[in-house]
Motif scaffolding. Structure first.
Motif, PDB file in Angstrom:
ATOM      1  N   ASP A   1       0.817  -1.226   0.000  1.00  0.00           N
ATOM      2  CA  ASP A   1       0.000   0.000   0.000  1.00  0.00           C
ATOM      3  C   ASP A   1       0.846   1.269   0.000  1.00  0.00           C
ATOM      4  O   ASP A   1       0.614   2.197   0.780  1.00  0.00           O
ATOM      5  CB  ASP A   1      -0.936  -0.007   1.215  1.00  0.00           C
ATOM      6  CG  ASP A   1      -2.142   0.914   0.986  1.00  0.00           C
ATOM      7  OD1 ASP A   1      -2.911   1.140   1.939  1.00  0.00           O
ATOM      8  OD2 ASP A   1      -2.279   1.438  -0.140  1.00  0.00           O
ATOM      9  N   GLU A   2       1.801   1.336  -0.893  1.00  0.00           N
ATOM     10  CA  GLU A   2       2.631   2.549  -0.974  1.00  0.00           C
ATOM     11  C   GLU A   2       1.825   3.685  -1.608  1.00  0.00           C
ATOM     12  O   GLU A   2       1.900   4.831  -1.193  1.00  0.00           O
ATOM     13  CB  GLU A   2       3.879   2.276  -1.811  1.00  0.00           C
ATOM     14  CG  GLU A   2       4.925   3.383  -1.756  1.00  0.00           C
ATOM     15  CD  GLU A   2       4.734   4.488  -2.784  1.00  0.00           C
ATOM     16  OE1 GLU A   2       3.877   4.360  -3.673  1.00  0.00           O
ATOM     17  OE2 GLU A   2       5.434   5.506  -2.673  1.00  0.00           O
ATOM     18  N   GLU A   3       1.030   3.376  -2.606  1.00  0.00           N
ATOM     19  CA  GLU A   3       0.350   4.456  -3.325  1.00  0.00           C
ATOM     20  C   GLU A   3      -0.884   4.984  -2.585  1.00  0.00           C
ATOM     21  O   GLU A   3      -1.358   6.071  -2.872  1.00  0.00           O
ATOM     22  CB  GLU A   3      -0.086   3.957  -4.725  1.00  0.00           C
ATOM     23  CG  GLU A   3       1.053   3.606  -5.642  1.00  0.00           C
ATOM     24  CD  GLU A   3       1.880   4.806  -6.076  1.00  0.00           C
ATOM     25  OE1 GLU A   3       2.808   4.631  -6.880  1.00  0.00           O
ATOM     26  OE2 GLU A   3       1.620   5.926  -5.598  1.00  0.00           O
TER      27      GLU A   3
ATOM     28  N   LEU B   1      15.551   1.714  -5.133  1.00  0.00           N
ATOM     29  CA  LEU B   1      15.730   2.118  -6.541  1.00  0.00           C
ATOM     30  C   LEU B   1      14.337   2.375  -7.116  1.00  0.00           C
ATOM     31  O   LEU B   1      13.409   1.589  -6.859  1.00  0.00           O
ATOM     32  CB  LEU B   1      16.436   1.011  -7.322  1.00  0.00           C
ATOM     33  CG  LEU B   1      16.695   1.292  -8.812  1.00  0.00           C
ATOM     34  CD1 LEU B   1      18.048   0.704  -9.252  1.00  0.00           C
ATOM     35  CD2 LEU B   1      15.578   0.763  -9.693  1.00  0.00           C
ATOM     36  N   HIS B   2      14.194   3.449  -7.868  1.00  0.00           N
ATOM     37  CA  HIS B   2      12.869   3.832  -8.363  1.00  0.00           C
ATOM     38  C   HIS B   2      12.985   4.488  -9.722  1.00  0.00           C
ATOM     39  O   HIS B   2      13.957   5.191  -9.997  1.00  0.00           O
ATOM     40  CB  HIS B   2      12.232   4.822  -7.368  1.00  0.00           C
ATOM     41  CG  HIS B   2      10.737   4.863  -7.411  1.00  0.00           C
ATOM     42  ND1 HIS B   2      10.046   5.545  -8.381  1.00  0.00           N
ATOM     43  CD2 HIS B   2       9.810   4.307  -6.604  1.00  0.00           C
ATOM     44  CE1 HIS B   2       8.750   5.404  -8.164  1.00  0.00           C
ATOM     45  NE2 HIS B   2       8.561   4.662  -7.104  1.00  0.00           N
ATOM     46  N   VAL B   3      12.006   4.262 -10.573  1.00  0.00           N
ATOM     47  CA  VAL B   3      12.010   4.958 -11.859  1.00  0.00           C
ATOM     48  C   VAL B   3      11.860   6.452 -11.579  1.00  0.00           C
ATOM     49  O   VAL B   3      11.104   6.840 -10.667  1.00  0.00           O
ATOM     50  CB  VAL B   3      10.858   4.450 -12.768  1.00  0.00           C
ATOM     51  CG1 VAL B   3       9.474   4.776 -12.190  1.00  0.00           C
ATOM     52  CG2 VAL B   3      11.007   4.988 -14.170  1.00  0.00           C
TER      53      VAL B   3
ATOM     54  N   ALA C   1       7.982  13.296  -5.455  1.00  0.00           N
ATOM     55  CA  ALA C   1       7.209  12.065  -5.204  1.00  0.00           C
ATOM     56  C   ALA C   1       7.566  11.507  -3.836  1.00  0.00           C
ATOM     57  O   ALA C   1       8.721  11.494  -3.430  1.00  0.00           O
ATOM     58  CB  ALA C   1       7.510  11.026  -6.287  1.00  0.00           C
ATOM     59  N   GLY C   2       6.555  11.023  -3.153  1.00  0.00           N
ATOM     60  CA  GLY C   2       6.792  10.373  -1.856  1.00  0.00           C
ATOM     61  C   GLY C   2       7.218   8.938  -2.072  1.00  0.00           C
ATOM     62  O   GLY C   2       6.911   8.341  -3.106  1.00  0.00           O
ATOM     63  N   HIS C   3       7.975   8.408  -1.129  1.00  0.00           N
ATOM     64  CA  HIS C   3       8.448   7.023  -1.244  1.00  0.00           C
ATOM     65  C   HIS C   3       8.596   6.400   0.145  1.00  0.00           C
ATOM     66  O   HIS C   3       8.807   7.126   1.137  1.00  0.00           O
ATOM     67  CB  HIS C   3       9.820   6.986  -1.926  1.00  0.00           C
ATOM     68  CG  HIS C   3       9.787   7.493  -3.325  1.00  0.00           C
ATOM     69  ND1 HIS C   3       9.325   6.746  -4.376  1.00  0.00           N
ATOM     70  CD2 HIS C   3      10.129   8.702  -3.843  1.00  0.00           C
ATOM     71  CE1 HIS C   3       9.404   7.459  -5.488  1.00  0.00           C
ATOM     72  NE2 HIS C   3       9.875   8.654  -5.191  1.00  0.00           N
ATOM     73  N   ASP C   4       8.556   5.079   0.180  1.00  0.00           N
ATOM     74  CA  ASP C   4       8.763   4.395   1.459  1.00  0.00           C
ATOM     75  C   ASP C   4      10.121   4.748   2.056  1.00  0.00           C
ATOM     76  O   ASP C   4      10.284   4.836   3.276  1.00  0.00           O
ATOM     77  CB  ASP C   4       8.644   2.878   1.264  1.00  0.00           C
ATOM     78  CG  ASP C   4       7.227   2.467   0.886  1.00  0.00           C
ATOM     79  OD1 ASP C   4       7.057   1.733  -0.104  1.00  0.00           O
ATOM     80  OD2 ASP C   4       6.282   2.924   1.567  1.00  0.00           O
TER      81      ASP C   4
HETATM   82 MN    MN Z   1       6.282   6.664  -4.439  1.00  0.00          MN
END
Ligand code: MN
Ligand code: HGY
Ligand code: MN
Ligand code: MN
Length: 403
Positions: free
Chosen positions: A122-124, A188-190, A348-351
């Motif tokens: 549930d990251e988004e 790592l994220h696009v 953008a938010g991220h874990d």
């Molecule tokens: Mn994110």
């Protein structure tokens, strides 16, 4: 691996609908557990339902290693999506993490500390409305009772969604035991923008995450007939919502922020009935925290004048990633490179940002997205850039686990 994921939750637009605790999410969690098992990673779940695949060749158990000061290096991301989301946001980080484990093993590397690959649930926040819900509950940044009471568009509560997924909400909550194991987290994220296109670089290191939050606006009205009710007799809830949509763009422009009113629920929702209640959500972000707060205050004051109720659902202040860890990653990336890896902030938010806020040394790597578009089927990453991302992550994990 990648091809296994391509069909899961695919929608007609070519994008994805992979919401937390749904059948699609279950398929993705099974896939993750299978990929970990194939690698001999010991798959555990924390009290939230985040998945962790552990690699530790000993001596002793992971907890015994941690007890002797060898905290784990963890990498991974999420597998859920926004409605009609792209293929890479989340899954790229998980697939690259699993591939990096393969590469380390192929190079005969034996990490001196435990390594884990994670899938954060549930990251988004697409189904229940709070982004990074899995990592927020894990780290105590979201009260479990608040999360369990959230409902989706069908009125299903988080608690019931957990039950349907075979989990007892009664054990749902922070998991300090699991967090205690983590010495560093690298996601790592696009890239969700086009900075790397403009810089002509395949991989970047993250510096910080803009402050960002979500507010729920409930506009009151009075249901009535669309044809027989005179304009002067109407209490149309949609008008307050319309003011919010246009006001958000205007105030964001004035204050150098970004604001999005991208989700709405209308009651009763018929074409020929005047709305009696409209719920809209504001996603507010910006590089300057003071301006973001001032923007939301201004929009809230305006909405309250129409009788609206406004509730803050989530707020993440500016998140600076761990400077020492980020510098170390950059040194690793620069070792064999002609030019230094770019350092990018992100809206953008991220874990990784949630873990950083919880005091866990966290950092991020971004992989070039040639379209610069995200949260859309147009999101993309070229194969060679994905491979560059894997190589970068592998080298970073090698450095962090053997250095
Ligand atoms: Mn994110
Ligand atoms: O909303 C975000 O920034 C993230 O993609 N969840
Ligand atoms: Mn996203
Ligand atoms: Mn993401």
């Amino acid at each position: 691996m990648w091809s296994d994921l391509e069909s899961v939750g695919r929608v007609s637009s070519g994008g994805y609908r992979r919401f937390a605790w749904t059948a699609e999410d279950h398929t993705l969690r099974e896939w993750f557990a299978g990929e970990c098992a194939r690698r001999g990673l010991d798959v555990t779940e924390d009290r939230v339902g985040n998945q962790w695949g552990w690699w530790w060749d000993g001596p002793g158990t992971v907890d015994e290693a941690v007890a002797t000061g060898r905290k784990a290096v963890v990498t991974g991301s999420h597998l859920d999506s926004v409605p009609d989301g792209g293929a890479f946001d989340g899954p790229l980080g998980v697939v690259c993490a699993l591939t990096a484990v393969d590469q380390l093993r192929a190079a005969g590397i034996t990490p001196q500390v435990p390594v884990a690959v994670t899938n954060f649930v549930d990251e988004e926040g697409a189904r229940f409305g709070i982004a990074c819900a899995g990592s927020r509950v894990l780290t105590g940044q979201l009260d479990p009772a608040t999360a369990l009471a959230l409902t989706d568009a069908d009125g299903t509560s988080y608690a019931d969604a957990l039950r349907s997924a075979g989990r007892g909400p009664e054990t749902f909550g922070p998991d300090p035991e699991m967090l205690r194991r983590v010495g560093a987290f690298v996601e790592l994220h696009v890239e969700q923008g086009r900075a790397l296109v403009d810089l002509d670089a395949p991989v970047a290191v993250a510096s910080d995450i803009w402050p960002h939050g979500r507010w729920r606006f409930d506009f009151p009205g009075e249901a009535n007939h669309a044809g027989t009710t005179r304009l002067e007799d109407r209490r149309d809830a949609m008008l307050g919502y319309a003011d919010l949509v246009l006001g958000a763009r205007q105030v964001a422009t004035q204050r150098g922020c970004v604001a999005t009113v991208g989700k709405v629920r209308v009651t009763p929702g018929g074409v020929n009935a005047i709305p009696s209640h409209v719920t809209g959500w504001l996603d507010a972000r910006g590089a300057d925290e003071e301006q973001v707060v001032a923007m939301v205050d201004e929009l809230t004051a305006g909405a309250r004048e129409t009788g609206a109720a406004v509730t803050r659902e989530s707020w993440t202040p500016t998140t600076r990633f761990d400077q020492r860890l980020s510098d170390r990653l950059r040194r690793v990336l620069d070792r064999d490179a002609e030019v230094s890896a770019p350092v990018l902030g992100t809206g953008a938010g991220h874990d990784a940002g949630i873990l950083a806020t919880a005091g866990i040394p966290s950092a991020m790597l971004f992989v070039r997205n040639p379209t610069g578009v995200s949260h859309s089927p147009a999101e993309h990453a070229e194969r060679e850039d994905c491979l560059a991302g894997v190589a970068a992550l592998t080298e970073c994990l090698r450095d962090l686990t053997t250095g």
